[in-house]
Design a protein around this motif. Sequence first.
Motif, mmCIF file in Angstrom:
data_model
loop_
_atom_site.group_PDB
_atom_site.id
_atom_site.type_symbol
_atom_site.label_atom_id
_atom_site.label_comp_id
_atom_site.label_asym_id
_atom_site.label_seq_id
_atom_site.Cartn_x
_atom_site.Cartn_y
_atom_site.Cartn_z
ATOM 1 N N GLY A 1 0.954 -1.085 -0.090
ATOM 2 C CA GLY A 1 -0.161 0.107 0.075
ATOM 3 C C GLY A 1 0.887 1.133 0.245
ATOM 4 O O GLY A 1 1.952 1.069 0.490
ATOM 5 N N VAL A 2 0.420 2.560 -0.543
ATOM 6 C CA VAL A 2 1.130 3.782 -0.558
ATOM 7 C C VAL A 2 0.231 4.746 -0.268
ATOM 8 O O VAL A 2 -0.914 4.864 -0.861
ATOM 9 C CB VAL A 2 1.630 3.872 -2.198
ATOM 10 N N ALA A 3 0.553 5.229 0.992
ATOM 11 C CA ALA A 3 0.007 6.437 1.263
ATOM 12 C C ALA A 3 0.496 7.882 1.105
ATOM 13 O O ALA A 3 1.716 8.168 1.369
ATOM 14 C CB ALA A 3 -0.385 6.491 2.920
ATOM 15 N N ALA A 4 -0.088 8.580 -0.022
ATOM 16 C CA ALA A 4 0.623 9.978 -0.433
ATOM 17 C C ALA A 4 -0.023 11.029 0.068
ATOM 18 O O ALA A 4 -1.498 11.418 -0.039
ATOM 19 C CB ALA A 4 0.717 9.894 -1.998
ATOM 20 N N LEU A 5 0.752 12.071 0.252
ATOM 21 C CA LEU A 5 0.222 13.264 0.860
ATOM 22 C C LEU A 5 1.261 14.516 0.116
ATOM 23 O O LEU A 5 2.328 14.183 0.097
ATOM 24 C CB LEU A 5 0.592 13.647 2.344
ATOM 25 N N VAL A 6 0.462 15.377 -0.617
ATOM 26 C CA VAL A 6 1.254 16.207 -1.516
ATOM 27 C C VAL A 6 0.673 17.727 -1.498
ATOM 28 O O VAL A 6 -0.146 17.921 -1.415
ATOM 29 C CB VAL A 6 1.131 15.682 -2.877
ATOM 30 N N ARG A 7 1.810 18.671 -1.145
ATOM 31 C CA ARG A 7 1.288 20.121 -1.261
ATOM 32 C C ARG A 7 1.970 20.564 -2.613
ATOM 33 O O ARG A 7 3.068 20.294 -2.838
ATOM 34 C CB ARG A 7 2.053 20.775 -0.099
ATOM 35 N N ARG A 8 0.974 21.305 -3.252
ATOM 36 C CA ARG A 8 1.671 21.977 -4.702
ATOM 37 C C ARG A 8 1.596 23.517 -4.355
ATOM 38 O O ARG A 8 0.853 24.266 -3.728
ATOM 39 C CB ARG A 8 0.558 21.478 -5.839
ATOM 40 N N GLU A 9 2.683 23.961 -5.285
ATOM 41 C CA GLU A 9 2.931 25.697 -5.220
ATOM 42 C C GLU A 9 2.925 25.742 -6.792
ATOM 43 O O GLU A 9 3.920 25.364 -7.193
ATOM 44 C CB GLU A 9 3.889 26.035 -4.387
ATOM 45 N N ASN A 10 2.111 26.694 -7.381
ATOM 46 C CA ASN A 10 2.536 27.188 -8.695
ATOM 47 C C ASN A 10 2.632 26.028 -9.704
ATOM 48 O O ASN A 10 3.424 25.957 -10.575
ATOM 49 C CB ASN A 10 3.746 27.976 -8.899
ATOM 50 N N GLY A 11 1.810 24.874 -9.308
ATOM 51 C CA GLY A 11 1.816 23.777 -10.364
ATOM 52 C C GLY A 11 2.790 22.667 -10.200
ATOM 53 O O GLY A 11 2.878 22.054 -10.949
ATOM 54 N N HIS A 12 3.815 23.092 -9.187
ATOM 55 C CA HIS A 12 4.778 22.181 -9.045
ATOM 56 C C HIS A 12 4.554 21.269 -7.359
ATOM 57 O O HIS A 12 4.168 22.210 -6.616
ATOM 58 C CB HIS A 12 6.255 22.773 -8.866
ATOM 59 N N ILE A 13 4.947 20.322 -7.096
ATOM 60 C CA ILE A 13 5.046 19.734 -5.997
ATOM 61 C C ILE A 13 6.140 20.580 -5.085
ATOM 62 O O ILE A 13 7.114 20.364 -5.393
ATOM 63 C CB ILE A 13 5.373 18.217 -5.841
ATOM 64 N N ALA A 14 5.647 21.023 -3.876
ATOM 65 C CA ALA A 14 6.510 21.557 -2.987
ATOM 66 C C ALA A 14 6.822 20.626 -1.701
ATOM 67 O O ALA A 14 7.913 20.852 -1.358
ATOM 68 C CB ALA A 14 5.825 22.832 -2.291
ATOM 69 N N GLU A 15 5.890 19.855 -1.484
ATOM 70 C CA GLU A 15 6.099 18.794 -0.377
ATOM 71 C C GLU A 15 5.490 17.465 -0.531
ATOM 72 O O GLU A 15 4.470 17.364 -0.940
ATOM 73 C CB GLU A 15 5.927 19.358 0.988
ATOM 74 N N ALA A 16 6.177 16.424 -0.413
ATOM 75 C CA ALA A 16 5.340 15.214 -0.482
ATOM 76 C C ALA A 16 5.786 14.214 0.604
ATOM 77 O O ALA A 16 6.897 14.171 1.204
ATOM 78 C CB ALA A 16 6.019 14.384 -1.955
ATOM 79 N N ARG A 17 4.708 13.411 1.001
ATOM 80 C CA ARG A 17 5.052 12.548 2.290
ATOM 81 C C ARG A 17 4.459 11.249 1.802
ATOM 82 O O ARG A 17 3.497 11.326 1.499
ATOM 83 C CB ARG A 17 4.194 13.081 3.468
ATOM 84 N N ILE A 18 5.159 10.128 1.924
ATOM 85 C CA ILE A 18 4.788 9.048 1.139
ATOM 86 C C ILE A 18 4.991 7.805 2.126
ATOM 87 O O ILE A 18 6.256 7.469 2.712
ATOM 88 C CB ILE A 18 5.920 8.470 -0.129
#
Length: 284
Positions: free
Chosen positions: A196-213
């Motif tokens: 299983g994969v749990a993904a959390l992603v924050r984007r800024e200006n169309g790009h990924i600024a932070e990811a937690r997997i």
Amino acid sequence: MIPPAFDYARPTDLDEAVRTLADAGEDAKVLAGGQSLLPLLRLRLAFPELVVDVGRIPGLRGVREEGDTLVIGALTTHHDVIHDPLVRRHAGLLAQATETVADPAVRHRGTLGGSLAHADPAGDLPAVALALDAELVAVGPGGRRTIPARDFFADYLQSTLAPNELLVEVRLPKREGWGFRYEKFHRVAQSWAMVGVAALVRRENGHIAEARIGLTNMGATPLRASAAEEALVGAGGADAVARAAQSAAEGTRPSRDASASPEYRAHLARVLTKRAVLAATGTG
Ligand SMILES: Cc1cc2nc3c(=O)[nH]c(=O)nc-3n(C[C@H](O)[C@H](O)[C@H](O)COP(=O)(O)OP(=O)(O)OC[C@H]3O[C@@H](n4cnc5c(N)ncnc54)[C@H](O)[C@@H]3O)c2cc1C
């Protein structure tokens, strides 16, 4: 299958539960929803002298807000987590992953605290707790302490809780504006995750600024896919996400069993990370 004989205690408040566990030393087991402990007893894989049923202790169930933190009582059932409006608003990843746990009967009895304390790397919620940077609050004879999720899972089916400590709440930072997705691969509906994969992603200006997997079933404990998290920063499109997801299995030690080889699990981690991140960014 008939469990081995054990004594049974049902404390009516937290102080009594802590005293009962302290007096019993290492020979006691906490019983919450019983969905993992009872099978272990029936299969005679656990032999506690005392089972301490905490199911009727008031105050350990339910969800509340404390400023920027969501506080979930350890005895909150999977069913209640899924349907709680605060969880859905502030920790949608947890609600979504919990929907994939087992079947309605198990979800009505099994608890969030039990799933974390059981520390099964194949369980869906430990990886989610890692991705969400959860804090777990335990109470024992020495008082109350807070354990970050990254320090909670010690080994296969082993947490860093002392035998006489009770998990009482799970604290989650609210994640406003983050995209999320739990991707679970299993061969049979309602069964355990092969990966299983749990993904959390924050984007800024169309790009990924932070990811937690968070990764389920990729080692003896739930894991964070740190290399993929780093590679995802700055990714702006599906091709960049796919490239970053190639490092999702770095540093993992998936097991071999009747369902899958380690190589196949590593392949699944890469594919599911790509899918989860694309879904979390709204581009999948
Ligand atoms: C048929 C079936 C299918 C399942 N499928 C899935 C699945 O797909 N995904 C998944 O994630 N899980 C699955 N589960 C497990 C389920 O999620 C259980 O609810 C969960 O693992 C344990 O929660 P519980 O409250 O029942 O804990 P219990 O069984 O009561 O306890 C589990 C362990 O945690 C300890 N414990 C429990 N609560 C506390 C506490 N508050 N403080 C300290 N220690 C505590 C107990 O001593 C015991 O060691 C499945 C279970 C069954 C029976």
